[in-house]
Design an enzyme around this catalytic site. Structure first.
Site, PDB file in Angstrom:
ATOM      1  N   CYS A   1      13.302  10.679   7.381  1.00 31.35           N
ATOM      2  CA  CYS A   1      13.354  10.356   8.924  1.00 31.35           C
ATOM      3  C   CYS A   1      14.840  10.198   9.506  1.00 31.35           C
ATOM      4  O   CYS A   1      14.932  10.271  10.513  1.00 31.35           O
ATOM      5  CB  CYS A   1      12.745   8.834   9.085  1.00 31.35           C
ATOM      6  SG  CYS A   1      13.184   7.666   7.926  1.00 31.35           S
TER       7      CYS A   1
ATOM      8  N   LYS B   1       0.639  -1.308   0.027  1.00 29.77           N
ATOM      9  CA  LYS B   1       0.010   0.003   0.009  1.00 29.77           C
ATOM     10  C   LYS B   1       0.750   1.243  -0.159  1.00 29.77           C
ATOM     11  O   LYS B   1       1.359   1.503   0.899  1.00 29.77           O
ATOM     12  CB  LYS B   1      -0.993   0.164   1.361  1.00 29.77           C
ATOM     13  CG  LYS B   1      -1.927   1.061   1.003  1.00 29.77           C
ATOM     14  CD  LYS B   1      -2.711   1.642   2.235  1.00 29.77           C
ATOM     15  CE  LYS B   1      -1.846   2.837   2.771  1.00 29.77           C
ATOM     16  NZ  LYS B   1      -1.827   4.005   1.867  1.00 29.77           N
TER      17      LYS B   1
ATOM     18  N   GLU C   1       9.498  15.898  15.258  1.00 30.77           N
ATOM     19  CA  GLU C   1       9.825  15.813  13.847  1.00 30.77           C
ATOM     20  C   GLU C   1       9.309  16.830  13.081  1.00 30.77           C
ATOM     21  O   GLU C   1       8.002  16.878  12.918  1.00 30.77           O
ATOM     22  CB  GLU C   1       9.536  14.267  13.471  1.00 30.77           C
ATOM     23  CG  GLU C   1      10.064  14.123  11.983  1.00 30.77           C
ATOM     24  CD  GLU C   1      10.018  12.624  11.808  1.00 30.77           C
ATOM     25  OE1 GLU C   1       8.759  12.170  11.808  1.00 30.77           O
ATOM     26  OE2 GLU C   1      10.751  11.782  11.203  1.00 30.77           O
TER      27      GLU C   1
END
Ligand code: TXE
Length: 452
Positions: free
Chosen positions: A265, A156, A355
């Site tokens: 990330c 996905k 983040e």
């Protein structure tokens, strides 16, 4: 189905580049059923043949690299040169796992009265959930080991960036990998992703995304005791000691956080600098950041493109209040642009704790080695990081002291096809890439044969 069409946009122009019919629960179930039906045949393919099929896929990625890079650049807003490098890595990842298929050994273990041996068995159907920041790369990191181990897959992609995965699915068939082994389902995370997490015929979820959604994936997986690999957010530290090659560290630092417009990330978004070198380093860093070329992703010399969406730009902007140490330029007009931004911060500020996932770096001073380690570790995350020093013993001492999964010394590179990648703490668990990833896509079976 009556669902709204899924509009896919080019973030540099805000133009619609595709309209897709989103899948729902029914289509997800059908994809899982196809993967389940294909499993026995795929696991039975001889290892050398499975390796050959993956090798053919790697070669097809190389042959279609230009097209794949264009798709990725237009859908994510990535500079074309960077997109090409990413596609090259995708091919390398499939080459690596083509070679790994017949090197993922079991063991024999000395026991009394017979022979004890272990086998690496595939898990069955695995659900792979991928984010929008590196759509093709992250897909390959999961597909490579999943297929090498003999699993079948429902993949996905993120709703915002499904186009490269759809093209890859065609290349997978062209490579000769049988129908049903890889099934790409495009639809909303809370529908398609959620269904994969709950589905009793899915044995494992390989997830990359936000820590918040990752937490939900882990909770959902508990119901059926699914295996999970979670690659989540980060707030990595780039630790620069006064005895480092400051010019080199400063020249590299912008690319460790502004690459992919900070939507990475591994972004070293906290730049920790020893106080005695702080002013000099800050000057060098501002100069280096001024030189980052922001603009049209189709231009060969562009180094940074726009953010992924208008909504994401709002989130990123919310982290910067007041006048920053440095703010770069962006093109005018359409596109979700946000400038390279350097701020001076304390590790307790929101910009240093959460983040940002955008081109915003926080400079934080430290007094000595002990405080550097303390600040670097003072975060719920633990994905990546860098250490810059000319003192080899200190480099290794600090590397061992940092609670993070992937470190580089006098470099900012985190990811290679052959080395393990993944986080400590709330950055997730399980490892992608290298031989380590195979452990996450197989189960160890122990067999004892009595010889007496
Ligand atoms: O991530 P999500 P988003 C971080 C980053 C970013 C923030 C939000 O800070 O700003 O997350 O990004 C699917 N069940 N990272 O909202 O929602 C979703 O469709 C199952 C860090 O895009 O976590 C997509 O395919 N799946 C990160 C994938 O999860 C669900 C990369 C990731 O989307 C789901 C991306 C659900 N309930 C974002 N809801 C990194 N580690 O690199 C959504 N999804």
């Amino acid at each position: 189905m009556g669902q709204m069409a899924l509009i896919v946009t080019n973030p540099a122009t805000e133009e619609t580049i595709a309209e897709l019919e989103p899948a729902g629960v029914e289509e997800t179930d059908a994809a899982v059923a196809r993967a389940k039906a294909a499993f026995e045949e795929w696991r039975a393919v001889a290892p050398t043949d499975r390796g050959r099929l993956l090798r053919r896929l790697a070669t097809l990625v190389e042959e279609n690299a230009g097209e794949l890079a264009r798709i990725e650049s237009q859908n994510v807003g990535k500079p074309i040169a960077g997109a090409r490098a990413e596609v090259a890595m995708v091919a390398q990842v499939f080459h690596f796992y083509a070679g790994a298929v017949d090197k993922h050994y079991g063991q024999t273990i000395p026991v009394a009265g017979g022979v004890d041996m272990t086998f690496r068995e595939p898990l069955g159907v695995v659900g792979l959930i991928v984010p929008w920041n590196f759509p093709l790369n992250i897909s390959s990191w999961k597909l490579g080991p999943a297929l090498a181990c003999g699993n079948t897959v429902v993949l996905k992609p993120a709703e915002l960036t499904p186009l490269s995965a759809l093209r890859l699915a065609e290349l997978i068939l062209e490579a000769g990998i049988p129908e049903g082994v890889v099934n790409v389902v495009v639809g909303p995370g809370r529908v398609v992703g959620q269904r994969l997490v709950e589905h009793p015929d899915v044995a494992k979820i390989g997830f990359t995304g936000s820590t918040e959604v990752g937490r939900g994936v882990m909770q959902g997986a508990a119901e059926t005791i699914k295996r999970v690999t979670l690659e989540l957010g980060g707030k990595s530290a780039n630790v620069v000691f006064a005895d480092a090659d400051l010019e080199k560290a400063a020249a590299a630092a912008p690319y460790a956080v502004f690459d992919n417009a900070g939507q990475d990330c591994c972004a070293r978004s906290r730049i920790l600098v020893e106080r005695s070198a702080y002013d000099r380093f800050a000057d060098l860093l501002v100069e280096a950041t001024r030189n980052v070329k922001v603009g049209d992703p189709a231009d060969e010399s562009t180094e940074m493109g726009p953010l992924i969406s208008a909504q994401h730009r709002e989130t990123v902007a919310s982290f910067v209040d007041g006048e920053p140490l440095f703010r770069g330029d962006t093109p005018n007009g359409r596109g979700y642009w946000y400038p390279c931004t350097l701020v001076e911060a304390s590790n307790q500020d929101r910009v240093a704790r959460e983040e940002v996932f955008g081109p915003v770096a926080a400079l934080i001073p430290f007094a000595d080695e002990e405080e550097a380690v303390e600040i670097a570790n003072d975060t719920p995350y633990g994905l990546s990081g860098s250490i810059w020093t000319e003192n080899g013993a200190r480099a290794l001492r600090v590397a061992r002291a940092l609670d993070t999964g992937v470190l580089s010394i006098n470099s900012n590179s985190s990811v290679r096809p052959s080395t393990p990648f993944g986080g400590f703490k709330q950055s997730g668990f399980g490892r992608e890439l290298g031989m380590h990833a195979l452990d996450g896509y197989s189960e160890i079976k122990n067999v004892y044969l009595a010889t007496g």
